[in-house]
Design a protein around this motif. Structure first.
Motif, PDB file in Angstrom:
ATOM      1  N   ALA A   1      34.285  -9.627  44.703  1.00 48.70           N
ATOM      2  CA  ALA A   1      34.459  -9.132  46.073  1.00 48.70           C
ATOM      3  C   ALA A   1      35.918  -9.079  46.490  1.00 48.70           C
ATOM      4  N   ILE A   2      36.713 -10.052  46.029  1.00 46.30           N
ATOM      5  CA  ILE A   2      38.105 -10.142  46.461  1.00 46.30           C
ATOM      6  C   ILE A   2      39.074  -9.481  45.479  1.00 46.30           C
ATOM      7  N   CYS A   3      38.825  -9.665  44.202  1.00 44.01           N
ATOM      8  CA  CYS A   3      39.755  -9.136  43.194  1.00 44.01           C
ATOM      9  C   CYS A   3      39.440  -7.702  42.767  1.00 44.01           C
ATOM     10  N   ASN A   4      38.174  -7.300  42.868  1.00 40.51           N
ATOM     11  CA  ASN A   4      37.772  -5.939  42.493  1.00 40.51           C
ATOM     12  C   ASN A   4      36.880  -5.327  43.567  1.00 40.51           C
ATOM     13  N   PRO A   5      37.381  -5.195  44.783  1.00 41.64           N
ATOM     14  CA  PRO A   5      36.532  -4.738  45.897  1.00 41.64           C
ATOM     15  C   PRO A   5      35.955  -3.341  45.709  1.00 41.64           C
ATOM     16  N   LEU A   6      36.668  -2.447  45.012  1.00 47.66           N
ATOM     17  CA  LEU A   6      36.179  -1.083  44.816  1.00 47.66           C
ATOM     18  C   LEU A   6      34.991  -1.033  43.865  1.00 47.66           C
ATOM     19  N   HIS A   7      34.998  -1.911  42.851  1.00 46.31           N
ATOM     20  CA  HIS A   7      33.903  -1.942  41.874  1.00 46.31           C
ATOM     21  C   HIS A   7      32.747  -2.846  42.313  1.00 46.31           C
ATOM     22  N   TYR A   8      33.002  -3.674  43.347  1.00 47.07           N
ATOM     23  CA  TYR A   8      32.024  -4.678  43.758  1.00 47.07           C
ATOM     24  C   TYR A   8      30.633  -4.104  44.065  1.00 47.07           C
ATOM     25  N   PRO A   9      30.521  -3.056  44.902  1.00 49.85           N
ATOM     26  CA  PRO A   9      29.171  -2.535  45.208  1.00 49.85           C
ATOM     27  C   PRO A   9      28.454  -1.952  43.995  1.00 49.85           C
ATOM     28  N   LEU A  10      29.241  -1.446  43.041  1.00 52.37           N
ATOM     29  CA  LEU A  10      28.647  -0.854  41.845  1.00 52.37           C
ATOM     30  C   LEU A  10      28.159  -1.913  40.865  1.00 52.37           C
ATOM     31  N   VAL A  11      28.957  -2.962  40.691  1.00 52.16           N
ATOM     32  CA  VAL A  11      28.635  -4.007  39.706  1.00 52.16           C
ATOM     33  C   VAL A  11      27.606  -5.000  40.273  1.00 52.16           C
ATOM     34  N   ILE A  12      27.888  -5.527  41.464  1.00 58.32           N
ATOM     35  CA  ILE A  12      27.017  -6.552  42.055  1.00 58.32           C
ATOM     36  C   ILE A  12      25.940  -5.875  42.903  1.00 58.32           C
ATOM     37  N   ASN A  13      25.060  -5.132  42.246  1.00 58.87           N
ATOM     38  CA  ASN A  13      23.936  -4.511  42.945  1.00 58.87           C
ATOM     39  C   ASN A  13      22.732  -5.454  42.963  1.00 58.87           C
ATOM     40  N   HIS A  14      21.670  -5.065  43.661  1.00 62.80           N
ATOM     41  CA  HIS A  14      20.519  -5.957  43.842  1.00 62.80           C
ATOM     42  C   HIS A  14      19.862  -6.329  42.507  1.00 62.80           C
ATOM     43  N   LYS A  15      19.734  -5.362  41.622  1.00 60.23           N
ATOM     44  CA  LYS A  15      19.118  -5.629  40.317  1.00 60.23           C
ATOM     45  C   LYS A  15      19.926  -6.651  39.522  1.00 60.23           C
ATOM     46  N   PHE A  16      21.255  -6.489  39.527  1.00 61.94           N
ATOM     47  CA  PHE A  16      22.123  -7.410  38.792  1.00 61.94           C
ATOM     48  C   PHE A  16      22.089  -8.796  39.413  1.00 61.94           C
ATOM     49  N   CYS A  17      21.988  -8.864  40.743  1.00 55.94           N
ATOM     50  CA  CYS A  17      21.884 -10.158  41.435  1.00 55.94           C
ATOM     51  C   CYS A  17      20.636 -10.915  40.992  1.00 55.94           C
ATOM     52  N   ILE A  18      19.504 -10.191  40.921  1.00 53.86           N
ATOM     53  CA  ILE A  18      18.250 -10.809  40.478  1.00 53.86           C
ATOM     54  C   ILE A  18      18.378 -11.301  39.039  1.00 53.86           C
ATOM     55  N   GLN A  19      19.032 -10.511  38.183  1.00 48.38           N
ATOM     56  CA  GLN A  19      19.229 -10.904  36.791  1.00 48.38           C
ATOM     57  C   GLN A  19      20.100 -12.155  36.680  1.00 48.38           C
ATOM     58  N   LEU A  20      21.156 -12.222  37.493  1.00 48.73           N
ATOM     59  CA  LEU A  20      22.048 -13.387  37.478  1.00 48.73           C
ATOM     60  C   LEU A  20      21.314 -14.649  37.931  1.00 48.73           C
ATOM     61  N   VAL A  21      20.526 -14.528  39.000  1.00 43.37           N
ATOM     62  CA  VAL A  21      19.783 -15.682  39.516  1.00 43.37           C
ATOM     63  C   VAL A  21      18.706 -16.123  38.523  1.00 43.37           C
ATOM     64  N   ALA A  22      17.981 -15.143  37.975  1.00 47.09           N
ATOM     65  CA  ALA A  22      16.936 -15.467  36.987  1.00 47.09           C
ATOM     66  C   ALA A  22      17.551 -16.135  35.759  1.00 47.09           C
ATOM     67  N   GLY A  23      18.694 -15.629  35.331  1.00 47.41           N
ATOM     68  CA  GLY A  23      19.389 -16.236  34.188  1.00 47.41           C
ATOM     69  C   GLY A  23      19.813 -17.663  34.469  1.00 47.41           C
ATOM     70  N   SER A  24      20.256 -17.918  35.704  1.00 53.45           N
ATOM     71  CA  SER A  24      20.665 -19.277  36.094  1.00 53.45           C
ATOM     72  C   SER A  24      19.484 -20.245  36.051  1.00 53.45           C
ATOM     73  N   TRP A  25      18.309 -19.779  36.512  1.00 57.04           N
ATOM     74  CA  TRP A  25      17.119 -20.640  36.537  1.00 57.04           C
ATOM     75  C   TRP A  25      16.558 -20.881  35.140  1.00 57.04           C
TER      76      TRP A  25
END
Length: 313
Positions: free
Chosen positions: A131-155
């Motif tokens: 969000a801070i270092c790559n704000p232009l790419h942030y919406p493209l990379v950190i989308n809802h699907k990727f968020c779910i994958q990151l959380v599922a991977g953490s669990w």
């Protein structure tokens, strides 16, 4: 609350039970401790539950940062529920026995949830970095699907490792003392009760701690090094203050959780003591969950506004 004293030491081949001593060395404080920990548990569940609820219901908080925060609050409820209810039951009944299977289950749950917390805090640091270092790419990379994958991977990621470690430790023969000088079934107090050579098991504990605790912590430090470097390059003091405010809450939780965890599992064996281990364990099992909602709500204007909207309904 009947005081039955500390049960005598027994051979585990006969009893197949451990005894959690928790705070049995201060019998005159049992009522006080019960009251303190009961209130603490209620506060943790309610405050983290509210954070979880508003991140799911409030339209203004439907962003990746609050998606991760909601999952983190739910994780804190699970984490504290593995240890505190058993401790409250022990303080109330003074029956401190726990079966070998229940002890193994509790330890496995604590380890799995602890690993999940390490990974989820790392994911939250990565979110702030993007969000801070790559704000232009942030919406493209950190989308809802990727968020779910990151959380599922953490669990999920820590489950096979921690189940394997639990199985390895409880496959050891236990004899002599069955007294666990702790308030929950933790690795190091259990290893002290095992017969024979536990060197390999102790090495495995250190290896897993380095991979699951130290490695994520270093990744978080690297992320924040780059975040701070980027923030200092921002043109205005207002922009810098806003960027720092979005990161400072997360960083405080990271220091509390990882600091106590690293000292507990990675300090030399000779410096371990039951009293110190209990205090450090209180930090990462109880203090962090109780401070998490306070830190995020008091230092985050959007969360405060969402709380007001929820209360006004």
């Amino acid at each position: 609350m009947k005081h039955q004293g500390i049960p005598r030491e027994e051979n585990l081949t006969e009893s197949i039970e451990f005894v959690l001593l928790d705070f049995a060395d201060v019998p005159h404080l049992q009522w006080l401790l019960f009251g303190i920990f009961l209130v603490t548990y209620i506060v943790i569940v309610m405050s983290n539950g509210i954070i979880f609820l508003i991140t799911k219901l409030d339209p203004a908080l439907q962003t990746p940062m609050y998606f991760f925060l909601g999952n983190f609050s739910f994780l804190e409820i699970c984490y504290v529920s593995v240890t505190l209810p058993r401790m409250l039951m022990n303080l109330w009944t003074q029956r401190r026995t726990i079966s070998l299977v229940a002890c193994a289950t509790q330890m496995c749950c604590v380890l799995v949830l602890g690993a999940t917390e390490c990974l989820l805090l790392t994911v939250m640091a990565y979110d702030r970095y993007m969000a801070i270092c790559n704000p232009l790419h942030y919406p493209l990379v950190i989308n809802h699907k990727f968020c779910i994958q990151l959380v599922a991977g953490s669990w999920v990621s820590g489950i096979p490792v921690q189940i394997g470690q639990t199985f390895q430790i409880f496959s050891l023969p236990f004899c002599g003392s069955n007294l666990i000088d702790h308030f929950f079934c933790d690795i190091l107090p259990i290893l002290k009760l095992a017969c024979g050579d536990t060197f390999v098991n102790e090495i495995m504990v250190y290896i897993v701690a380095v991979l699951i605790v130290m490695a994520p912590f270093l990744l978080i430090l690297i992320s924040y090094g780059k975040i701070i470097s980027t923030i200092l390059k921002l043109p205005s003091a207002t922009s810098q203050a806003k960027a720092f405010s979005t990161c400072s809450s997360h960083l405080m939780v990271v220091v509390l959780f990882f600091g106590s965890g690293i000292i507990t599992y990675l300090r030399p064996k000779t410096s371990h003591s039951a009293g110190t281990d209990k205090v450090l364990s209180l930090f990462y099992t109880i203090v962090t969950p109780i401070f998490n909602p306070l830190i995020y709500s008091l230092r985050n204007k959007e969360v405060i506004k969402a709380l007001r909207r929820l209360l006004c309904k």
